[in-house]
Design a protein around this motif. Structure first.
Motif, short mmCIF file in Angstrom:
data_model
loop_
_atom_site.label_atom_id
_atom_site.label_comp_id
_atom_site.label_asym_id
_atom_site.label_seq_id
_atom_site.Cartn_x
_atom_site.Cartn_y
_atom_site.Cartn_z
N LEU A 138 0.85 -1.18 0.00
CA LEU A 138 0.00 0.00 0.00
C LEU A 138 0.89 1.23 0.00
O LEU A 138 1.86 1.29 0.76
CB LEU A 138 -0.89 0.03 1.25
N HIS A 139 0.54 2.21 -0.83
CA HIS A 139 1.27 3.48 -0.88
C HIS A 139 0.29 4.59 -0.49
O HIS A 139 -0.79 4.69 -1.07
CB HIS A 139 1.80 3.78 -2.29
N PHE A 140 0.69 5.42 0.45
CA PHE A 140 -0.10 6.58 0.88
C PHE A 140 0.69 7.81 0.47
O PHE A 140 1.83 7.99 0.90
CB PHE A 140 -0.33 6.54 2.39
N GLU A 141 0.10 8.64 -0.40
CA GLU A 141 0.84 9.75 -1.01
C GLU A 141 0.05 11.05 -0.89
O GLU A 141 -1.17 11.07 -1.08
CB GLU A 141 1.07 9.47 -2.50
N ASP A 142 0.77 12.12 -0.58
CA ASP A 142 0.14 13.45 -0.58
C ASP A 142 1.14 14.47 -1.08
O ASP A 142 2.33 14.18 -1.20
CB ASP A 142 -0.38 13.82 0.82
N GLU A 143 0.64 15.64 -1.40
CA GLU A 143 1.48 16.76 -1.83
C GLU A 143 1.41 17.87 -0.78
O GLU A 143 1.48 19.05 -1.09
CB GLU A 143 1.04 17.30 -3.20
N GLY A 144 1.26 17.48 0.47
CA GLY A 144 1.12 18.42 1.58
C GLY A 144 2.43 19.07 1.98
O GLY A 144 3.40 19.07 1.22
N PRO A 145 2.46 19.59 3.20
CA PRO A 145 3.63 20.34 3.67
C PRO A 145 4.86 19.49 3.93
O PRO A 145 5.96 20.01 4.06
CB PRO A 145 3.13 21.00 4.96
N GLY A 146 4.70 18.17 4.00
CA GLY A 146 5.84 17.30 4.30
C GLY A 146 6.12 17.28 5.79
O GLY A 146 5.48 17.98 6.58
N ILE A 147 7.08 16.46 6.18
CA ILE A 147 7.45 16.30 7.58
C ILE A 147 8.81 16.95 7.79
O ILE A 147 9.79 16.54 7.17
CB ILE A 147 7.49 14.80 7.97
N ALA A 148 8.84 17.95 8.66
CA ALA A 148 10.07 18.72 8.87
C ALA A 148 11.17 17.88 9.51
O ALA A 148 12.33 17.96 9.12
CB ALA A 148 9.78 19.95 9.73
N ASP A 149 10.82 17.05 10.50
CA ASP A 149 11.82 16.25 11.21
C ASP A 149 11.33 14.81 11.23
O ASP A 149 10.60 14.39 12.12
CB ASP A 149 12.00 16.79 12.63
N LEU A 150 11.75 14.04 10.24
CA LEU A 150 11.30 12.67 10.07
C LEU A 150 11.71 11.80 11.26
O LEU A 150 10.94 10.96 11.72
CB LEU A 150 11.84 12.10 8.76
N LYS A 151 12.92 11.99 11.76
CA LYS A 151 13.39 11.19 12.89
C LYS A 151 12.49 11.42 14.11
O LYS A 151 12.09 10.47 14.78
CB LYS A 151 14.85 11.55 13.23
N LEU A 152 12.14 12.66 14.36
CA LEU A 152 11.25 12.99 15.47
C LEU A 152 9.86 12.39 15.24
O LEU A 152 9.26 11.83 16.16
CB LEU A 152 11.16 14.51 15.65
N ALA A 153 9.36 12.49 14.02
CA ALA A 153 8.03 11.97 13.71
C ALA A 153 7.95 10.45 13.88
O ALA A 153 6.87 9.91 14.12
CB ALA A 153 7.63 12.35 12.28
N MET A 154 9.09 9.76 13.77
CA MET A 154 9.13 8.31 13.93
C MET A 154 9.42 7.90 15.37
O MET A 154 9.64 6.71 15.65
CB MET A 154 10.18 7.71 12.99
N THR A 155 9.40 8.84 16.29
CA THR A 155 9.66 8.57 17.70
C THR A 155 8.34 8.25 18.41
O THR A 155 7.37 9.01 18.29
CB THR A 155 10.31 9.80 18.38
N ASP A 156 8.31 7.15 19.15
CA ASP A 156 7.10 6.80 19.90
C ASP A 156 6.73 7.93 20.85
O ASP A 156 7.59 8.48 21.53
CB ASP A 156 7.33 5.52 20.72
N GLY A 157 5.45 8.25 20.87
CA GLY A 157 4.95 9.26 21.80
C GLY A 157 4.94 10.67 21.25
O GLY A 157 4.26 11.54 21.79
N TRP A 158 5.69 10.93 20.17
CA TRP A 158 5.69 12.28 19.61
C TRP A 158 4.42 12.48 18.80
O TRP A 158 3.95 11.57 18.13
CB TRP A 158 6.91 12.49 18.70
#
Length: 134
Positions: A76-96
């Motif tokens: 499955l691919h989920f795609e958007d043309e939105g603002p993007g993720i500024a800090d991918l490492k932070l976004a992949m952190t549990d609890g953030w």
């Protein structure tokens, strides 16, 4: 529900998020995944569909039933043309969390599937691909 082995579904409303779950359920049943594996894939798809809608401003879910030798899988691919993720490492952190959610979306989805890939940067949207093999 009959479903094609390859397809695209828009993610522009809450009804599309519901349709994405129904589509993924039908695809998992097509692959004869166990109920536990179906639930994991549907849960991940629901989280990522919602992220695409809420954080990406809408987009699409594309899918493909894979066959490699005797091995079957679903990507499955989920795609958007939105603002993007500024800090991918932070976004992949549990609890953030970037909002009022519990912060389980991306890392939780990653734990539920076999393969997880994410590509995002500010100004160019986000693409998340997940795969579950039977």
């Amino acid at each position: 529900m009959s479903v094609e082995r390859v397809g695209t579904l828009p993610l522009a409303s809450e009804q599309h998020v519901v349709a994405s779950r129904q589509t993924v359920r039908a695809l998992c049943q097509l692959l004869k995944l166990s109920l536990v594996e179906q639930t994991k894939m549907i849960t991940a798809a629901s989280e990522l569909s919602r992220n695409t809608l809420i954080h990406g401003g809408g987009g699409r879910m594309r899918w493909e039933v894979l066959q490699v030798g005797l091995r079957m899988g679903l990507v499955l691919h989920f795609e958007d043309e939105g603002p993007g993720i500024a800090d991918l490492k932070l976004a992949m952190t549990d609890g953030w969390t970037s909002g009022s959610g519990m912060g389980l979306g991306l890392p939780g989805s990653k734990r539920l599937v076999g393969d997880f890939e994410i590509d995002s940067a500010p100004g160019r949207g986000t693409r998340v691909s997940i795969t579950k093999w039977k």
